[in-house]
Scaffold this motif. Structure first.
Motif, PDB file in Angstrom:
ATOM      1  N   ILE A 115      -4.202  -3.424 -13.231  1.00  0.00           N
ATOM      2  CA  ILE A 115      -4.761  -2.674 -12.103  1.00  0.00           C
ATOM      3  C   ILE A 115      -3.709  -1.689 -11.630  1.00  0.00           C
ATOM      4  N   GLN A 116      -3.951  -0.440 -11.910  1.00  0.00           N
ATOM      5  CA  GLN A 116      -3.022   0.607 -11.512  1.00  0.00           C
ATOM      6  C   GLN A 116      -3.542   1.393 -10.313  1.00  0.00           C
ATOM      7  N   HIS A 117      -4.725   1.057  -9.899  1.00  0.00           N
ATOM      8  CA  HIS A 117      -5.259   1.721  -8.710  1.00  0.00           C
ATOM      9  C   HIS A 117      -4.559   1.117  -7.492  1.00  0.00           C
ATOM     10  N   ARG A 147      -6.737  -1.253  -4.943  1.00  0.00           N
ATOM     11  CA  ARG A 147      -7.262  -2.456  -5.592  1.00  0.00           C
ATOM     12  C   ARG A 147      -6.115  -3.325  -6.106  1.00  0.00           C
ATOM     13  N   GLU A 194       6.100  -4.583  -8.038  1.00  0.00           N
ATOM     14  CA  GLU A 194       4.882  -3.907  -8.477  1.00  0.00           C
ATOM     15  C   GLU A 194       4.050  -3.453  -7.290  1.00  0.00           C
ATOM     16  N   LYS A 222       5.526  -0.417  -5.731  1.00  0.00           N
ATOM     17  CA  LYS A 222       5.298   0.776  -6.533  1.00  0.00           C
ATOM     18  C   LYS A 222       3.894   1.323  -6.283  1.00  0.00           C
ATOM     19  N   ARG A 262       2.930   4.805  -4.570  1.00  0.00           N
ATOM     20  CA  ARG A 262       2.159   5.747  -5.357  1.00  0.00           C
ATOM     21  C   ARG A 262       0.985   6.309  -4.555  1.00  0.00           C
ATOM     22  N   GLN A 299      -0.381  10.038  -4.836  1.00  0.00           N
ATOM     23  CA  GLN A 299      -1.707  10.382  -5.332  1.00  0.00           C
ATOM     24  C   GLN A 299      -2.540  11.063  -4.272  1.00  0.00           C
ATOM     25  N   LEU A 344      -1.950  14.669  -4.292  1.00  0.00           N
ATOM     26  CA  LEU A 344      -2.769  15.363  -5.280  1.00  0.00           C
ATOM     27  C   LEU A 344      -4.172  15.590  -4.742  1.00  0.00           C
TER      28      LEU A 344
END
Lengths: 310, 801
Positions: free
Chosen positions: B137-139, B142, B185, B188, B192, B196, B199
């Motif tokens: 899960i990189q979102h 979530r 993690e 991070k 992030r 994001q 962006l």
């Protein structure tokens, strides 16, 4: 009405039983009409033996030109195989194995009659397979030949599976792919040959990410090709769509892969079976960006059947 | 636009909750019928609702909590399932068949929890697997919630020391490793989010970027506790002892903090570290912790972080004296002060408030930990001065408030201004305050002195003190008078006046020096302050004179530096200054006080000089008739008590005083002054001054004036004036009569009584009950004396009432 049915009724009942029918393993198979039935399971070089019993309907006698049993290995190609129930008249049949045993000389049967049959150490190099455009099946066919009114025929399907020992050399698949200045990834699957209940372990390492990835899936695709040369027909199915990653990774992330193969209906890889067809498996790594563009890389894997521990 | 979005969000949330409930219903049904396959299917569908990207963190949390409750039930079911014979490892595999990653990982964590509990596999292996798999899960949102779920379910299953999951294969190191990894993690992902979003802003452009950024930051801050919880878990692990903290935990956490390069995360996490771990750990790892500070992003509010740290350490130091050696051992002060210096050096743009706050915290720390090291305190102040010098006078109120706090701290700690006066940098810091605050600070200092009754006993210290409170003593540059509130000004000056009581030495020479110093300072104060500052100075001097007087004999022959004469000269000069104010009435009073003191010292010329000054003031400066009356009575009163004068001098003075009396404007005032003067000629305890004739003269004159006053009243108002004056004069008569003045005869008294009686009877128009009562009680007194018997009664015998 009853009369009408009676007219088309075969004049006798034919039953085929295997010698070790009670102890032999039965596996489910799907008939053309979608029904699941249990059929006995064999492997190559086994003896296939049993009894045939013919029982005329009450008060009838059967006049015949002989009784025989055949063991057929058939490859049926063509779309229609799934539609046709009993007769494969619209498909292309090809028998790659055909063994015959004569059971009786011409004569008459008045009452129940039993024949023993045996095919010993039968060479059955190919596995039973049921795909989109091709079907490979093994069948016992009993024929009571008659001069008039047509022959009486009875079929009994059985299943063949062949086992392969684990390969001695089984290298991992490791590869770096990417689109220049946009996406660079390195992925690794721990093997290139997997057995049917295996687990694919691996990881994807992101070297460069300049696109906004939404998610990443690992697909298992089956590529079934029939015919040859210009007539080759290829059918691809996606059997598994397994989500590996949710969201956008950044450079340096590594995403684990662990995919169990057991839930999927895989078969071993079949390469050029009797010059008629092939079944190959691929792992397809798919990255989807926020605008639903797909970036993918496909790698072939070999699937084999491991002897079942028992 | 915003409203619409909020409404939509509500809708989505409601839909999500409904779907969760529906799937949960089917899941329960499957659970009730022990149908594992369906249970997994529906739970996965239920968890799919968490895949939404449409909700803000706040709403997402609501959804998550719904799912969380259901997962608890599922976990119970898994537990029972394993008891029924389904192997946990099979279950662990089975849940991984789910095609969608988010439901899969939630289920995996849930089974993982059961797996650890079953002890079929070492806890560390399961934990390691879970924390690794969650990478899928990189979102950010979530991922944070998933990992927070992992942290939640694993929390009571970590192989901590003393935990049932600790074993040969599982040590607390594994627990720490797990939590650290999850923490890293999560951080991070959290960081992030900011990136994001940036962006996203570029793409949307619908809302102002600043507003959007603010919103994102708010959303992020809502999530920060999810990240911080990991540190709490670490803080609660029994097995994290000092060594492990020092060698593993802190370096790893700090590494993540520094490397994430995100100001919100850095500030929050530094604060977390400080709050979560024990004080003694901080003390022993001070260098490492402080070493990280200069590496943080420039926008990080480092002053608050350090202040928190120092506050904690201060409290720790204050908690028990036993821990103090630890502080010395690790040289806490040097490290802190060095680190602050570095931070200030590194962050050139740090507002002055930040620097001052830092120094203030450091000072508090120093006071708690090293109360005996004044040099440290001074060092901190010195560093503060250096920083302030680059900024000039402080304008913003927060900074000045901080400085006041900074300066007040030593006062409160030592409760002794004398100690503070030793701090050479203290006044230098004060210089940077604006005038108003400077005064406030001065008042604080004075109050501290008063409260603690600190005696300041040397001129040197007085000089130092006055350097501190000079804001009260004189006008500072740029100080505008009209902005000063009158009340405040009075209050300030009264404080200064009170302060004088505390400036006191037993040694007369030293005291004289103090007085000289005070005089020097006060004289710079300008006409507004002098009326407040001079009187206490005068009285302080007089006190010294009386003291010297007491031991006069001892000093005779010696060339004493502090002689009464010298002080009187000083006083003379001092009071003279008041004439410039002008405050002549005050000056007059002070002269008279001095005169009396000189009288007590038997210094006739000095006393005469003071009287002369007073007379001059009376003649030249006091014009107001009321003031004249008051002044005159004061002069008369003082003169009456003075015994040092020779006949000639006394005559001059009394003559003058009598003369002034007759020249008062109002008749009643004249009358009263004149009869008061009668006392100048008759001092009861001095045989030399008993001039009955002149007493009588005075009284007669008073009578005449009273008469005149009566007549004037008649003419002017048509009615006769009050008889009060007559009654008052009658009382004087009685006084001298009793004292044995031969000139005052019973007959004279008799006729005066009759006069008054007639006056009262003749005048029925204007009743004056007070005067009548006064007269009646005077008569009663005479009556009483007559009846009492003895010598006085005989004298009174002839008076008829």
């Amino acid at each position: 009405m009853n009369y009408l049915i009676g007219a088309f009724k075969p004049s006798c009942n034919i039953s085929i039983t295997f010698a070790d029918g009670k102890s032999r393993k039965q596996v489910p198979t799907k008939k053309e009409n979608g029904q699941t039935v249990m059929v006995p399971l064999f492997q190559s070089q086994e003896n296939i033996s049993g009894k045939i019993s013919v029982e005329p309907l009450q008060g009838k006698k059967i006049e015949h030109n002989g009784v025989k049993i055949e063991l057929l290995g058939q490859i049926v190609t063509g779309k229609c195989v799934r539609v046709n129930i009993m007769y494969f008249d619209r498909g292309n049949f090809y028998d790659f194995t055909s063994l015959v045993r004569e059971l009786d000389v011409p004569g008459e049967i008045y009452e129940r009659k039993t024949y023993s049959f045996e095919f010993s150490t039968v060479e059955m190099p190919y596995e039973t397979y049921s795909g989109v455009n091709v079907r490979l099946r093994y069948v016992l066919k009993v024929t009571i030949s008659r001069g008039y009114g047509g022959s009486i025929v009875e079929y009994q399907d059985f299943m063949v599976r062949n086992y392969t020992p684990p390969p001695e050399i089984n290298n991992s698949i490791k590869m770096e792919v990417g689109i220049e200045d946009c996406l660079h990834i390195e992925f690794e699957y721990n093997k290139n040959k997997y057995h049917l209940k295996d687990v694919i372990i691996g990881k994807i390492y992101f070297l460069l990410v300049r696109i906004k990835i939404k998610n990443m899936d690992l697909e298992i695709r089956r590529r079934e090709s029939t015919g040859s040369g210009a007539n080759t027909h290829v059918e691809t199915e996606t059997l598994a769509k397994f989500e590996l990653m949710d969201g956008a990774p950044v450079r340096g992330e590594s995403i684990p892969i662990r995919l169990f193969l057991s839930p999927y209906e895989l078969t071993p890889t079949h390469r050029n079976i009797n010059n008629k067809f092939s079944v190959k498996y691929y792992l397809n790594l798919v990255l989807v960006d926020e605008e639903d563009r797909r970036y993918f890389k496909q790698q072939e894997i070999t699937v084999y059947r491991l002897p079942e521990a028992s | 636009m915003m409203v619409e979005r909020a409404e939509d969000e509500e809708k989505w949330l409601a839909a999500g909750i409904a779907a969760i409930q529906q799937n949960a219903f089917y899941m329960h049904r499957a659970l009730d019928s022990n149908n594992l396959r369906d249970a997994l299917k529906y739970s996965a569908q239920m968890l799919s609702e968490l895949r939404t990207s449409r909700l803000s963190p706040h709403k997402y949390y609501e959804l998550y909590m719904r799912a969380f409750d259901e997962l608890r039930k599922l976990e119970m079911f898994f537990k029972e399932e394993t008891r029924r014979g389904c192997s946990t490892i099979d279950l662990y595999e089975l849940v991984q068949h789910a095609g969608n990653i988010l439901p899969r990982l939630y289920l995996l964590c849930t089974v993982g929890s059961v797996y650890i509990k079953s002890k079929e596999a070492p806890a560390k292996d399961v934990l390691k697997d879970l924390v690794e798999m969650c990478r899928g899960i990189q979102h950010p949102l979530r991922g944070l919630f998933l990992r927070s779920y992992l942290s939640q379910v694993s929390r009571d299953k970590l192989p901590d020391i003393g935990s049932e999951y600790e074993g040969d294969a599982d040590t607390v190191t594994d627990a720490v490793e797990f939590v650290l990894q999850n923490f890293t993690e999560m951080n991070k992902l959290w960081v992030r989010m900011q990136h994001q979003f940036r962006l996203a802003i570029g793409l949307s452009g619908l809302q102002g970027p600043a507003r959007e950024k603010e919103k994102r930051e708010k959303e992020r801050s809502e999530l920060r506790d999810l990240v911080g919880k990991n540190l709490h878990v670490l803080g609660q692990l029994e097995g994290v002892d000092l060594d492990m903290y020092k060698e593993t935990v802190l370096p790893r956490v700090l590494e993540q903090v520094v490397n994430c390069k995100d100001e919100i995360a850095q500030f929050y996490l530094m604060d977390c570290i400080i709050q979560v771990f024990p004080d003694e750990y901080h003390l022993q790892t001070l260098e490492t912790l402080l070493g990280a500070c200069p590496q943080l992003q420039p926008a990080v509010d480092i002053k608050t972080v350090l202040s928190q740290l120092m506050e904690r350490l201060s409290n720790y130091a204050a908690s028990s004296a036993e821990v103090l050696p630890e502080f010395l051992q690790v040289e806490a002060f040097a490290k802190l002060s060095n680190s602050i210096w570095k931070v200030i050096e590194a962050q050139v743009d740090m507002p002055i408030l930040g620097a001052v706050t830092l120094y203030s915290s450091l000072l508090t720390f120093t006071l708690h930990v090293h109360p005996d090291r004044l040099d440290y305190v001074d060092q901190v102040l010195g560093a503060c001065v250096t920083k302030l010098s680059s900024a000039g006078k402080l304008e913003d109120s927060k900074s000045t408030k901080q400085i006041v706090a900074l300066l007040s701290a030593p006062l409160e700690k030592y409760n002794d201004i004398v100690t503070v006066l030793k701090l050479s940098n203290y006044p230098r810091v004060m210089e940077y305050l604006d005038n108003k605050t400077n005064k406030v600070m001065a008042i604080v200092i004075i109050q501290s002195i008063m409260k603690n009754k600190t005696c300041i006993a040397t001129a040197e210290k007085v000089e130092a003190l006055f350097e501190l409170i000079k804001g009260l003593i004189k006008d500072l540059d740029g100080d505008l008078h009209d902005e000063v509130d009158d009340e405040d000004f009075k209050e300030e000056q009264n404080s200064v006046a009170r302060l004088l009581q505390m400036l006191y030495s037993d040694d007369p020479d030293e005291m004289l020096l103090i007085i000289c110093a005070l005089k020097k300072h006060f004289l710079t104060g300008g006409p507004q302050r002098l009326p407040y500052t001079i009187p206490p100075l005068v009285f302080s001097s007089l006190k010294l004179i009386r003291k010297l007087q007491g031991r006069d004999e001892n000093v005779v022959g010696e060339e004493a530096s502090a002689s009464p004469k010298k002080i009187f000269q000083l006083l003379n000069q001092t009071i003279e200054v008041l004439s410039a104010v002008p405050a002549s009435e005050l000056a007059l009073r002070l002269y008279l006080q001095c005169a009396e003191a000189a009288n007590d010292c038997d210094l006739e010329p000095v006393a005469y000089e003071f009287f002369t000054q007073a007379y001059i003031l009376y003649e030249e400066e006091i014009a107001d008739s009321k003031a004249q009356v008051t002044a005159l009575h004061l002069i008369v009163g003082t003169l009456q008590r003075t015994h040092v004068f020779g006949v000639e001098n006394r005559d001059t003075l009394t003559h003058k005083a009598t003369g002034y009396s007759a020249k008062l404007l109002k008749k009643p005032d004249q009358c009263r002054a004149v009869y008061a003067c009668s006392h100048l000629f008759w001092v009861d305890d001095q045989d030399s001054i008993r001039d009955g004739e002149r007493v009588l003269l005075c009284l007669k004159r008073a009578l005449r004036i009273a008469n005149a006053a009566q007549q004037m009243a008649n003419v002017a108002r048509g009615g006769s004036g009050s008889v009060t004056l007559f009654v008052e004069i009658l009382n004087k008569y009685l006084y001298f009569f009793e004292k044995g003045n031969p000139q005052i005869t019973a007959a004279a008294i008799q006729s005066l009584i009759e006069l008054i009686t007639t006056e009262i009877q003749s005048d029925t128009m204007s009743q004056d009950p007070a005067a009548d009562a006064f007269f009646a009680s005077t008569l009663r007194y005479i009556q009483f004396q007559k009846q009492k018997g003895g010598a006085l009664a005989e004298k009174y015998e002839s008076i008829k009432v």
